[in-house]
Design an enzyme around this catalytic site. Structure first.
Site, mmCIF file in Angstrom:
data_model
loop_
_atom_site.group_PDB
_atom_site.id
_atom_site.type_symbol
_atom_site.label_atom_id
_atom_site.label_comp_id
_atom_site.label_asym_id
_atom_site.label_seq_id
_atom_site.Cartn_x
_atom_site.Cartn_y
_atom_site.Cartn_z
ATOM 1 N N THR A 59 43.221 14.206 -0.483
ATOM 2 C CA THR A 59 43.637 13.730 0.758
ATOM 3 C C THR A 59 44.840 12.603 0.953
ATOM 4 O O THR A 59 44.775 11.975 -0.157
ATOM 5 C CB THR A 59 42.218 13.106 1.485
ATOM 6 O OG1 THR A 59 42.496 12.219 2.416
ATOM 7 C CG2 THR A 59 41.711 12.283 0.375
ATOM 8 N N ASP A 60 45.437 12.584 2.037
ATOM 9 C CA ASP A 60 46.420 11.575 1.977
ATOM 10 C C ASP A 60 45.574 10.095 2.024
ATOM 11 O O ASP A 60 46.361 9.096 2.051
ATOM 12 C CB ASP A 60 47.344 11.601 3.107
ATOM 13 C CG ASP A 60 46.823 11.764 4.674
ATOM 14 O OD1 ASP A 60 45.495 11.808 4.558
ATOM 15 O OD2 ASP A 60 47.525 11.985 5.617
ATOM 16 N N GLU A 61 44.593 9.955 2.203
ATOM 17 C CA GLU A 61 43.908 8.763 2.651
ATOM 18 C C GLU A 61 43.781 7.876 1.478
ATOM 19 O O GLU A 61 43.549 6.849 1.487
ATOM 20 C CB GLU A 61 42.578 9.104 3.158
ATOM 21 C CG GLU A 61 42.533 9.729 4.731
ATOM 22 C CD GLU A 61 40.902 9.745 5.143
ATOM 23 O OE1 GLU A 61 40.315 8.738 4.911
ATOM 24 O OE2 GLU A 61 40.819 10.525 5.871
ATOM 25 N N TYR A 83 34.907 6.550 0.943
ATOM 26 C CA TYR A 83 35.485 8.058 0.760
ATOM 27 C C TYR A 83 36.667 7.895 0.015
ATOM 28 O O TYR A 83 36.810 8.634 -0.775
ATOM 29 C CB TYR A 83 35.434 8.642 2.055
ATOM 30 C CG TYR A 83 36.359 9.811 2.262
ATOM 31 C CD1 TYR A 83 35.778 11.028 1.430
ATOM 32 C CD2 TYR A 83 37.554 10.023 2.844
ATOM 33 C CE1 TYR A 83 36.822 12.079 1.567
ATOM 34 C CE2 TYR A 83 38.376 11.135 2.826
ATOM 35 C CZ TYR A 83 37.858 12.259 2.163
ATOM 36 O OH TYR A 83 38.452 13.246 2.134
ATOM 37 N N LYS A 126 37.955 9.622 -3.829
ATOM 38 C CA LYS A 126 38.934 10.604 -3.676
ATOM 39 C C LYS A 126 40.044 9.986 -4.815
ATOM 40 O O LYS A 126 40.734 10.796 -5.582
ATOM 41 C CB LYS A 126 39.468 11.064 -2.487
ATOM 42 C CG LYS A 126 38.539 11.760 -1.690
ATOM 43 C CD LYS A 126 37.936 13.107 -2.188
ATOM 44 C CE LYS A 126 39.010 14.142 -2.229
ATOM 45 N NZ LYS A 126 38.634 15.593 -2.851
HETATM 46 N N1 LIG Z 1 39.037 17.579 6.335
HETATM 47 C C1 LIG Z 1 40.092 17.208 6.229
HETATM 48 O O1 LIG Z 1 41.101 16.944 7.153
HETATM 49 C C2 LIG Z 1 40.816 17.040 4.899
HETATM 50 C C3 LIG Z 1 42.036 16.511 4.761
HETATM 51 C C4 LIG Z 1 42.492 16.195 3.438
HETATM 52 C C5 LIG Z 1 41.671 16.712 2.263
HETATM 53 N N2 LIG Z 1 40.543 17.069 2.448
HETATM 54 C C6 LIG Z 1 39.557 17.374 1.265
HETATM 55 O O2 LIG Z 1 39.276 18.743 1.187
HETATM 56 C C7 LIG Z 1 38.171 19.150 0.502
HETATM 57 C C8 LIG Z 1 37.474 19.651 1.662
HETATM 58 O O3 LIG Z 1 37.011 18.820 2.760
HETATM 59 P P1 LIG Z 1 36.275 19.500 3.810
HETATM 60 O O4 LIG Z 1 36.824 18.885 5.274
HETATM 61 O O5 LIG Z 1 36.232 21.111 3.993
HETATM 62 O O6 LIG Z 1 34.728 19.051 3.599
HETATM 63 P P2 LIG Z 1 33.421 19.491 4.065
HETATM 64 O O7 LIG Z 1 32.558 18.312 4.101
HETATM 65 O O8 LIG Z 1 33.375 20.343 5.267
HETATM 66 O O9 LIG Z 1 32.742 20.542 2.942
HETATM 67 C C9 LIG Z 1 32.538 19.884 1.599
HETATM 68 C C10 LIG Z 1 31.654 21.165 1.087
HETATM 69 O O10 LIG Z 1 31.484 20.528 -0.304
HETATM 70 C C11 LIG Z 1 30.114 20.979 -0.680
HETATM 71 N N3 LIG Z 1 29.589 20.043 -1.386
HETATM 72 C C12 LIG Z 1 29.236 18.310 -0.994
HETATM 73 N N4 LIG Z 1 28.680 17.900 -2.389
HETATM 74 C C13 LIG Z 1 28.511 18.898 -3.338
HETATM 75 C C14 LIG Z 1 28.131 18.810 -4.622
HETATM 76 N N5 LIG Z 1 27.775 17.756 -5.373
HETATM 77 N N6 LIG Z 1 28.213 20.006 -5.281
HETATM 78 C C15 LIG Z 1 28.971 21.350 -4.819
HETATM 79 N N7 LIG Z 1 29.002 21.386 -3.572
HETATM 80 C C16 LIG Z 1 29.082 20.163 -2.806
HETATM 81 C C17 LIG Z 1 29.316 20.712 0.716
HETATM 82 O O11 LIG Z 1 28.168 21.465 0.901
HETATM 83 C C18 LIG Z 1 30.495 21.392 1.739
HETATM 84 O O12 LIG Z 1 30.244 22.685 1.683
HETATM 85 C C19 LIG Z 1 37.517 17.658 0.265
HETATM 86 O O13 LIG Z 1 37.852 17.325 -1.248
HETATM 87 C C20 LIG Z 1 38.443 16.555 1.011
HETATM 88 O O14 LIG Z 1 38.304 15.243 0.421
HETATM 89 C C21 LIG Z 1 39.836 17.286 3.577
#
Ligand SMILES: NC(=O)c1ccc[n+]([C@@H]2O[C@H](COP(=O)([O-])OP(=O)(O)OC[C@H]3O[C@@H](n4cnc5c(N)ncnc54)[C@H](O)[C@@H]3O)[C@@H](O)[C@H]2O)c1
Length: 331
Positions: free
Chosen positions: A120-122, A147, A151
């Site tokens: 993430t950009d965070e 969080y 990351k």
């Molecule tokens: N949502 C955003 O805007 C955003 C932006 C940039 C980066 N990201 C990154 O993208 C990735 C996905 O984000 P998201 O928004 O889809 O998150 P989300 O919370 O919707 O999904 C996370 C998934 O990971 C699974 N999970 C959690 N702990 C686990 C474990 N110990 N073992 C296996 N599975 C596990 C959860 O069940 C869920 O299905 C993350 O790494 C996040 O940091 C998200």
């Protein structure tokens, strides 16, 4: 090609799986997901006959080892991903984001499997509202919350495993995503589902915080561009020049629902709320030739509203508990 997608039942991961099945029929997809509150088997229902879903944690070294041994590529989405939750209880963030990433890195190192790490950009902290700067791959890490710090730590583990052990990995840091299958605890789907229920949208503080919105399909097309053409050991920033403050997002949603622009409520801001994120994606665009498809935020948002209207059965079961949690925090 055999691809292991961690967190493939979550928001971005499930969209990645849908896109991969649709556009790359030669790829065999296995999903490893712990199905926490944020993961939903139903998010993979439309592709269930084409994908293997293994329920388990990325911190389970034996399980991870056996799945990685049977893969050509790991795309690592799994994470605890909600800032607000990390303020209430950081412990699962440390476990999943740090220990889970470490566990995967050890397995890809052992089996010589290509790894792409989603971040993430965070990790860069925030920018002042009036600062014209954007994040670049050279911006120093300065995370604010449990969080973003976990990351950031996971990114650094990946970099060290590349340098120290020759792991074949790339990293991407993306801005805020919106689109189908996003958990309704998150800002945009929370407002959309409130509006569907006739509840006024809720704005943190004055709504000045700026996020650089990108449609999830564009994030995932960039991830594939990095997997196919990215240089090993490199970090690519993913963003689509979608800067909007939270007030603008709420006003656009109200307009889509045919309501007055000021028909919302203010709620207490969260502590340490980052002011502004903005991505400079020049490296991704110039080096890999990637371009986003969703360049008009309002039409992307309209399509997302339509998706939530058409898929109430997917989000309705989580609505009451999500709102109860926010209500307890005065939000
Ligand atoms: N949502 C955003 O805007 C955003 C932006 C940039 C980066 N990201 C990154 O993208 C990735 C996905 O984000 P998201 O928004 O889809 O998150 P989300 O919370 O919707 O999904 C996370 C998934 O990971 C699974 N999970 C959690 N702990 C686990 C474990 N110990 N073992 C296996 N599975 C596990 C959860 O069940 C869920 O299905 C993350 O790494 C996040 O940091 C998200």
């Amino acid at each position: 090609m055999r691809v292991l997608v961690t967190g493939g039942a979550g928001f971005i991961g499930s969209n990645f799986v849908h896109q991969t099945v649709r556009e790359r029929p030669e790829v065999r997809v296995t999903v490893l997901d712990a199905l926490t509150y944020a993961g939903d088997r139903e998010s993979l229902a439309p592709v269930a006959d084409k994908v293997t879903l293994v329920e388990g944690s990325i911190t389970d070294a034996a399980l991870v080892d056996s799945l990685v041994a049977d893969s050509d590529l790991v795309v690592h989405f799994a994470a605890e991903s909600h800032n607000d939750n990390s303020l209430n209880d950081p412990s699962p963030f440390v476990q999943t984001n740090l220990i889970g990433t470490f566990t995967l890195l050890e397995a890809v190192r052992k089996h010589g499997v290509r790894f792409h790490h989603i971040s993430t950009d965070e990790v860069y902290g925030d920018l002042e509202l009036d600062d014209p700067a954007k994040f670049t791959p050279d911006t120093p890490y300065n995370p604010s919350s449990p969080y973003s710090s976990t990351k950031a730590g996971s990114d650094l583990l990946v970099r060290a495993w590349v340098r120290s052990f020759g792991v074949q990995a790339t990293i991407s840091n993306c801005s805020n995503n919106y689109g189908p299958y996003q958990h309704i605890e998150k800002f945009i789907p929370r407002q959309i589902t409130n509006l569907i229920d006739g509840v006024r949208p809720k704005l943190y503080g004055a709504g000045e915080n700026v996020r650089d919105w990108i449609h999830v399909e564009d994030h995932n097309s960039a991830v594939w561009a990095i997997i196919e053409r990215g240089r090993i050991g490199e970090t690519y920033l993913i963003g689509a020049d979608g800067e909007k403050n939270n007030l603008e997002v709420v006003e656009t949603l109200l307009e889509i629902f045919g309501l007055a622009k000021d028909d919302f409520e203010h709620v207490k801001d969260r502590p340490g709320h980052d002011l502004r994120y903005a991505i400079d994606a020049t490296k991704l665009r110039d080096e890999l030739g990637w371009t986003p498809k969703y360049t008009d935020f309002e039409s992307g948002l309209r399509a997302t509203v339509d998706w939530y209207k058409a898929n109430e059965a997917w989000w309705r079961p989580a609505k009451q508990a999500t709102e109860a949690k926010y209500a307890a925090q005065g939000q």
